[in-house]
Design a protein around this motif. Structure first.
Motif, PDB file in Angstrom:
ATOM      1  N   VAL A 440     -39.423  91.665 -45.947  1.00 16.35           N
ATOM      2  CA  VAL A 440     -39.589  90.473 -45.117  1.00 16.35           C
ATOM      3  C   VAL A 440     -40.325  90.924 -43.858  1.00 16.35           C
ATOM      4  O   VAL A 440     -39.908  91.889 -43.209  1.00 16.35           O
ATOM      5  CB  VAL A 440     -38.233  89.830 -44.721  1.00 16.35           C
ATOM      6  N   VAL A 441     -41.428  90.238 -43.556  1.00 13.33           N
ATOM      7  CA  VAL A 441     -42.207  90.533 -42.354  1.00 13.33           C
ATOM      8  C   VAL A 441     -42.543  89.198 -41.711  1.00 13.33           C
ATOM      9  O   VAL A 441     -42.890  88.249 -42.418  1.00 13.33           O
ATOM     10  CB  VAL A 441     -43.526  91.268 -42.699  1.00 13.33           C
ATOM     11  N   ASP A 442     -42.408  89.101 -40.416  1.00 13.11           N
ATOM     12  CA  ASP A 442     -42.848  87.888 -39.720  1.00 13.11           C
ATOM     13  C   ASP A 442     -43.286  88.280 -38.313  1.00 13.11           C
ATOM     14  O   ASP A 442     -42.458  88.539 -37.447  1.00 13.11           O
ATOM     15  CB  ASP A 442     -41.705  86.854 -39.685  1.00 13.11           C
ATOM     16  N   GLN A 443     -44.614  88.376 -38.135  1.00 10.65           N
ATOM     17  CA  GLN A 443     -45.184  88.636 -36.807  1.00 10.65           C
ATOM     18  C   GLN A 443     -45.781  87.310 -36.387  1.00 10.65           C
ATOM     19  O   GLN A 443     -46.768  86.883 -36.980  1.00 10.65           O
ATOM     20  CB  GLN A 443     -46.321  89.652 -36.887  1.00 10.65           C
ATOM     21  N   PHE A 444     -45.164  86.678 -35.406  1.00  8.92           N
ATOM     22  CA  PHE A 444     -45.615  85.317 -35.104  1.00  8.92           C
ATOM     23  C   PHE A 444     -45.916  85.137 -33.631  1.00  8.92           C
ATOM     24  O   PHE A 444     -45.416  85.871 -32.772  1.00  8.92           O
ATOM     25  CB  PHE A 444     -44.562  84.300 -35.556  1.00  8.92           C
ATOM     26  N   SER A 445     -46.749  84.153 -33.361  1.00 12.04           N
ATOM     27  CA  SER A 445     -47.086  83.777 -31.992  1.00 12.04           C
ATOM     28  C   SER A 445     -47.383  82.281 -32.000  1.00 12.04           C
ATOM     29  O   SER A 445     -48.242  81.822 -32.762  1.00 12.04           O
ATOM     30  CB  SER A 445     -48.311  84.574 -31.533  1.00 12.04           C
ATOM     31  N   TYR A 446     -46.628  81.543 -31.205  1.00 10.51           N
ATOM     32  CA  TYR A 446     -46.773  80.075 -31.176  1.00 10.51           C
ATOM     33  C   TYR A 446     -47.057  79.591 -29.751  1.00 10.51           C
ATOM     34  O   TYR A 446     -46.206  78.957 -29.120  1.00 10.51           O
ATOM     35  CB  TYR A 446     -45.487  79.388 -31.663  1.00 10.51           C
ATOM     36  N   PRO A 447     -48.241  79.890 -29.192  1.00  7.88           N
ATOM     37  CA  PRO A 447     -48.514  79.389 -27.841  1.00  7.88           C
ATOM     38  C   PRO A 447     -48.777  77.881 -27.827  1.00  7.88           C
ATOM     39  O   PRO A 447     -49.391  77.346 -28.756  1.00  7.88           O
ATOM     40  CB  PRO A 447     -49.762  80.164 -27.409  1.00  7.88           C
ATOM     41  N   LEU A 448     -48.305  77.239 -26.775  1.00 11.86           N
ATOM     42  CA  LEU A 448     -48.425  75.777 -26.667  1.00 11.86           C
ATOM     43  C   LEU A 448     -48.649  75.419 -25.206  1.00 11.86           C
ATOM     44  O   LEU A 448     -47.872  75.818 -24.339  1.00 11.86           O
ATOM     45  CB  LEU A 448     -47.121  75.119 -27.152  1.00 11.86           C
ATOM     46  N   ALA A 449     -49.728  74.689 -24.937  1.00 13.48           N
ATOM     47  CA  ALA A 449     -49.952  74.174 -23.577  1.00 13.48           C
ATOM     48  C   ALA A 449     -50.181  72.677 -23.682  1.00 13.48           C
ATOM     49  O   ALA A 449     -51.032  72.232 -24.458  1.00 13.48           O
ATOM     50  CB  ALA A 449     -51.158  74.849 -22.925  1.00 13.48           C
ATOM     51  N   ILE A 450     -49.407  71.911 -22.952  1.00 15.43           N
ATOM     52  CA  ILE A 450     -49.592  70.454 -22.911  1.00 15.43           C
ATOM     53  C   ILE A 450     -49.608  70.032 -21.454  1.00 15.43           C
ATOM     54  O   ILE A 450     -48.739  70.445 -20.683  1.00 15.43           O
ATOM     55  CB  ILE A 450     -48.458  69.691 -23.635  1.00 15.43           C
ATOM     56  N   ASN A 451     -50.606  69.236 -21.097  1.00 15.37           N
ATOM     57  CA  ASN A 451     -50.639  68.652 -19.762  1.00 15.37           C
ATOM     58  C   ASN A 451     -50.652  67.142 -19.919  1.00 15.37           C
ATOM     59  O   ASN A 451     -51.490  66.604 -20.647  1.00 15.37           O
ATOM     60  CB  ASN A 451     -51.919  69.056 -19.009  1.00 15.37           C
ATOM     61  N   ILE A 452     -49.774  66.484 -19.245  1.00 16.15           N
ATOM     62  CA  ILE A 452     -49.749  65.014 -19.254  1.00 16.15           C
ATOM     63  C   ILE A 452     -49.986  64.559 -17.823  1.00 16.15           C
ATOM     64  O   ILE A 452     -49.290  65.009 -16.903  1.00 16.15           O
ATOM     65  CB  ILE A 452     -48.393  64.472 -19.744  1.00 16.15           C
ATOM     66  N   THR A 453     -50.965  63.700 -17.629  1.00 16.16           N
ATOM     67  CA  THR A 453     -51.318  63.251 -16.273  1.00 16.16           C
ATOM     68  C   THR A 453     -51.333  61.733 -16.224  1.00 16.16           C
ATOM     69  O   THR A 453     -52.073  61.095 -16.987  1.00 16.16           O
ATOM     70  CB  THR A 453     -52.705  63.795 -15.872  1.00 16.16           C
ATOM     71  N   ASN A 454     -50.517  61.184 -15.345  1.00 17.20           N
ATOM     72  CA  ASN A 454     -50.534  59.732 -15.140  1.00 17.20           C
ATOM     73  C   ASN A 454     -51.779  59.353 -14.338  1.00 17.20           C
ATOM     74  O   ASN A 454     -52.116  60.017 -13.353  1.00 17.20           O
ATOM     75  CB  ASN A 454     -49.303  59.281 -14.353  1.00 17.20           C
ATOM     76  N   LEU A 455     -52.432  58.290 -14.755  1.00 20.04           N
ATOM     77  CA  LEU A 455     -53.628  57.834 -14.046  1.00 20.04           C
ATOM     78  C   LEU A 455     -53.301  56.736 -13.058  1.00 20.04           C
ATOM     79  O   LEU A 455     -54.144  56.344 -12.266  1.00 20.04           O
ATOM     80  CB  LEU A 455     -54.684  57.349 -15.043  1.00 20.04           C
ATOM     81  N   ASP A 456     -52.103  56.199 -13.157  1.00 17.65           N
ATOM     82  CA  ASP A 456     -51.670  55.213 -12.179  1.00 17.65           C
ATOM     83  C   ASP A 456     -50.199  55.448 -11.879  1.00 17.65           C
ATOM     84  O   ASP A 456     -49.507  56.117 -12.641  1.00 17.65           O
ATOM     85  CB  ASP A 456     -51.936  53.785 -12.661  1.00 17.65           C
ATOM     86  N   ALA A 457     -49.755  54.872 -10.746  1.00 19.07           N
ATOM     87  CA  ALA A 457     -48.422  55.229 -10.241  1.00 19.07           C
ATOM     88  C   ALA A 457     -47.325  54.895 -11.241  1.00 19.07           C
ATOM     89  O   ALA A 457     -46.314  55.596 -11.308  1.00 19.07           O
ATOM     90  CB  ALA A 457     -48.170  54.509  -8.926  1.00 19.07           C
ATOM     91  N   ASP A 458     -47.504  53.832 -12.035  1.00 18.49           N
ATOM     92  CA  ASP A 458     -46.411  53.452 -12.922  1.00 18.49           C
ATOM     93  C   ASP A 458     -46.508  54.106 -14.307  1.00 18.49           C
ATOM     94  O   ASP A 458     -45.685  53.846 -15.176  1.00 18.49           O
ATOM     95  CB  ASP A 458     -46.299  51.929 -13.034  1.00 18.49           C
ATOM     96  N   GLY A 459     -47.511  54.951 -14.497  1.00 20.63           N
ATOM     97  CA  GLY A 459     -47.587  55.709 -15.748  1.00 20.63           C
ATOM     98  C   GLY A 459     -48.026  54.888 -16.943  1.00 20.63           C
ATOM     99  O   GLY A 459     -47.860  55.322 -18.081  1.00 20.63           O
ATOM    100  N   SER A 460     -48.619  53.709 -16.716  1.00 18.62           N
ATOM    101  CA  SER A 460     -49.022  52.925 -17.882  1.00 18.62           C
ATOM    102  C   SER A 460     -50.388  53.360 -18.419  1.00 18.62           C
ATOM    103  O   SER A 460     -50.782  52.957 -19.500  1.00 18.62           O
ATOM    104  CB  SER A 460     -48.994  51.429 -17.588  1.00 18.62           C
ATOM    105  N   ASN A 461     -51.097  54.184 -17.665  1.00 18.25           N
ATOM    106  CA  ASN A 461     -52.311  54.821 -18.192  1.00 18.25           C
ATOM    107  C   ASN A 461     -52.152  56.325 -18.002  1.00 18.25           C
ATOM    108  O   ASN A 461     -51.876  56.781 -16.896  1.00 18.25           O
ATOM    109  CB  ASN A 461     -53.547  54.359 -17.419  1.00 18.25           C
TER     110      ASN A 461
END
Ligand SMILES: *[C@@H]1O[C@H](CO)[C@@H](O)[C@H](O)[C@H]1NC(C)=O
Ligand SMILES: *[C@@H]1O[C@H](CO)[C@@H](O)[C@H](O)[C@H]1NC(C)=O
Ligand SMILES: *[C@@H]1O[C@H](CO)[C@@H](O)[C@H](O)[C@H]1NC(C)=O
Ligand SMILES: *[C@@H]1O[C@H](CO)[C@@H](O)[C@H](O)[C@H]1NC(C)=O
Ligand SMILES: *[C@@H]1O[C@H](CO)[C@@H](O)[C@H](O)[C@H]1NC(C)=O
Ligand SMILES: *[C@@H]1O[C@H](CO)[C@@H](O)[C@H](O)[C@H]1NC(C)=O
Ligand SMILES: *[C@@H]1O[C@H](CO)[C@@H](O)[C@H](O)[C@H]1NC(C)=O
Ligand SMILES: *[C@@H]1O[C@H](CO)[C@@H](O)[C@H](O)[C@H]1NC(C)=O
Ligand SMILES: *[C@@H]1O[C@H](CO)[C@@H](O)[C@H](O)[C@H]1NC(C)=O
Ligand SMILES: *[C@@H]1O[C@H](CO)[C@@H](O)[C@H](O)[C@H]1NC(C)=O
Length: 573
Positions: A440-461
């Motif tokens: 059994v061998v498992d050499q793994f790498s799971y990088p994850l980058a997520i950016n969420i940016t609201n375009l208006d104050a109430d987050g509807s965009n």
């Protein structure tokens, strides 16, 4: 099963504008085609067909009989499942749990449909479950769908199995002697269990067992769907209300008689309704149609398990919080691939080294100021278990199983959490040797980058960017060829809620490569923008010889509101 419904209980808005006729969108997940021999007799049988409309709590349960016209039952060179589904209208993504003979054999999820309709096919290699397919038994597909106001998408599904006969050039696939489920063992629904609480099952193995390998299925649901975005409890007071606690670290554990036997730092599968649904059309997030599984060599426990008595196998998920608790809920199951000695005499031996902490080592740091909260969580684990195992026929096996895993998660909630970034990476090295040979061998790498940016104050965009990789050099079991998979998916999207309904768009680019020790290769670069495939290059020995049809369906259907991490509430909805 009501907990599963939590995932879908968000309020949503549906756009109802008149739409021009649109073509059917062909959705897919990037993956290597299954390893099947060419030019051998194939037997394809339909396992089930079902329109999953209001199917909540109503799994499809059918009786399976193995085909007898592709050589002796169980002597096949390969077995695959073809799941083909259409759906029209508006619907959330749903989880699909395939259970056969009480063993989970595939966890999938459904792409969200469009008004013009979608279709997808995923062909799954299930050769490692040949011992199950060689016997009649109960096959269950749990796909809990709901039809209600604004949600009219029916998932119309057909599942076929194809058995490839063996030949001198294509010998029968190697297989375990038996497969033992660590599951709910129910006969009328998917056999995953929901944790917490810790799930435990008494398992009695044959006394001549010589090798045991566990495969784990695991995915977060409800408040754990975006577990990698969950907030460290101590920083909740520094953020606006509504954020979900218990932090972002998750470790899936298999314990035997109360001792850790092995763990997984899971890959973060994003479902197609996640954050920006239009980023996942027609190319789903990687893993959405075929969730990754994790492998643990349980062989070091064989000297303890071959006493003819029941042993306590338990599954749970822990966090880096002081109480190690998580939110409700993770869906887990496992199965043991068990190999027996040729002699019926009991196996003996001794565990010679056990070095594993109950929990990973973790650290949490953070800073608060200038309307920002930045939090870093790290984790690591070193596990080593060694045994000497003596089979009834006198063979001696020195087994050493090691796991060295690392995890880091940096979250920045900037500008009063109007911007939310996560940068997570899980890497690790898993190795089991039997008499010095890697099994059994498992050499793994799971990088994850997520950016969420609201375009208006109430987050509807809002907009989001995703950069997600799945890099894995894996020998899951000694009966599957070792392979190296590298997938990088970069996606972007925009989502807008307006009084006239929801609008979204997205792009999704993939660079995928598969190489295995048998010499099979598959390379694919495929890009999509606004539902349209803009580039699709495939090569390698497993690549199809004909250029695939380029899906094109520019018209958006109504969009259900996306599910968002940390319950980012959109006021006024
Ligand atoms: C999968 O099944 C669908 C529906 O039966 C069929 O149209 C398609 O050709 C099959 N694909 C493969 C690769 O077998
Ligand atoms: C979707 O619409 C197409 C074309 O009208 C139809 O053939 C198909 O059966 C529909 N599928 C579902 C699941 O309703
Ligand atoms: C499921 O079916 C099997 C075989 O018929 C039976 O042995 C078992 O007791 C059933 N399990 C439950 C939970 O009903
Ligand atoms: C396992 O069996 C033992 C008796 O052998 C019993 O005490 C225990 O409660 C059982 N555990 C589970 C999880 O069923
Ligand atoms: C089985 O092991 C788990 C994990 O250590 C533990 O929580 C549970 O109480 C055990 N069950 C029994 C019946 O001993
Ligand atoms: C948080 O991190 C951002 C970079 O992502 C940096 O610009 C900011 O100064 C940091 N704020 C705090 C309070 O650490
Ligand atoms: C996303 O956030 C990460 C972590 O703060 C940062 O490194 C990266 O530059 C950001 N990307 C974009 C496109 O903003
Ligand atoms: C969101 O964007 C839409 C355009 O897509 C615009 O009509 C609407 O006013 C915006 N909402 C807010 C709250 O700014
Ligand atoms: C998605 O829509 C936004 C807002 O209208 C726009 O700024 C962006 O360019 C669009 N993205 C693509 C890929 O067309
Ligand atoms: C879709 O992609 C093709 C290239 O594959 C391009 O020629 C076409 O203009 C695109 N259509 C749209 C609507 O983006």
């Amino acid at each position: 099963m009501l907990l599963q419904d939590l995932l879908f209980s968000f309020v949503f808005l549906v756009l109802s504008t008149s739409l021009a006729a649109a073509s059917v969108l062909v959705d897919f997940q990037v993956a290597q085609p299954p390893l099947v021999p060419k030019n051998v007799k194939q037997c394809t049988i339909q396992i089930l067909q079902r329109d999953f409309a209001f199917s909540f709590g109503l799994a499809e349960v059918v009786q399976f009989e193995p085909p007898t016209d592709c050589g002796p039952v169980g002597s096949w060179a390969a077995v695959t499942l073809n799941f083909t589904v259409t759906s029209n209208g508006t619907q959330f993504d749903r989880l699909g749990i395939f259970t056969f003979q009480n063993v989970e054999i595939w966890r999938t999820s459904t792409p969200e449909p469009t008004l013009g309709g979608i279709i997808w096919t995923y062909v799954k290699d299930v050769t490692r479950y040949t011992p199950l397919f060689a016997k009649p038994g109960t096959f269950i597909l749990q796909l809990d769908n709901l039809i209600e106001t604004g949600l009219n998408g029916v998932y119309s599904a057909v599942l076929h199995a194809t058995f490839y006969s063996s030949s001198p050039a294509h010998p029968p696939a190697p297989k375990a002697d038996l497969i033992v489920p660590i599951s709910s063992l129910l006969n009328n629904t998917g056999n995953d269990v929901s944790v917490p609480p810790t799930f435990s099952l008494n398992v009695t193995l044959p006394e001549n067992t010589v090798k045991v390998f566990a495969e784990l299925y695991a995915s977060g649901n409800g408040n754990e769907e975006f577990w990698y975005f969950n907030t460290v409890n101590q920083f909740l007071p520094d953020l606006p209300g509504g954020f979900i606690g218990q932090g972002p670290f998750r470790e899936v554990r298999l314990q035997i008689d109360g001792r850790v036997a092995g763990v997984a730092y899971p890959y973060a599968t994003i479902f197609t309704g996640g954050i920006i649904p239009t980023a996942w059309r027609p190319i789903t997030s990687y893993g959405a149609l075929d969730l990754p599984t994790y492998f643990i060599d349980v062989t070091p426990f064989v000297p303890l398990l071959t006493d003819g008595n029941p042993h306590n196998f338990s599954l749970d998920v822990t966090s880096a919080e002081p109480d190690h608790a998580i939110q409700q809920n993770w869906f887990l199951s496992a199965a043991l691939q068990v190999f027996l000695d040729s002699s019926s005499k009991p196996t003996t031996g001794k565990m010679t080294l056990y070095s594993a902490d109950p929990f990973s080592q973790t650290t949490t740091t953070g800073s608060v100021g200038n309307n920002d909260v930045n939090i870093t969580v790290t984790a690591s684990r070193a596990l080593r278990i060694e045994s000497t195992i003596v089979s009834g026929s006198g063979q001696v096996n020195h087994v050493a199983f090691t796991q060295n895993l690392q995890y880091s998660n940096v979250q920045s909630y900037l500008n009063d959490a109007q911007i939310q970034n996560v940068l997570q990476t899980a890497t690790g090295s898993v190795l089991s040797t039997h008499n010095g040979v890697s099994v059994v061998v498992d050499q793994f790498s799971y990088p994850l980058a997520i950016n969420i940016t609201n375009l208006d104050a109430d987050g509807s965009n809002f907009t989001a960017t995703f950069d997600h990789s799945y890099d894995r050099d894996v020998l899951p079991l000694p009966i599957i060829p070792r392979s190296n998979i590298q997938e990088r998916q970069t996606a972007t999207g925009f989502f807008s809620e307006t009084p006239n309904g929801n609008f979204g768009n997205g792009t999704n680019n993939n660079v995928f490569s598969y190489i295995d020790v048998a010499g099979n290769t598959f390379f694919r670069t495929v890009n999509a923008a606004l539902n349209n495939i803009t580039l699709d290059l495939q090569s390698g020995s497993l690549a199809p010889t004909t250029t695939p049809h380029l899906p094109f369906a520019p018209v958006q259907g109504p969009l259900v509101k996306p599910r968002l991490p940390n319950n980012r509430v959109i006021p006024g909805v």
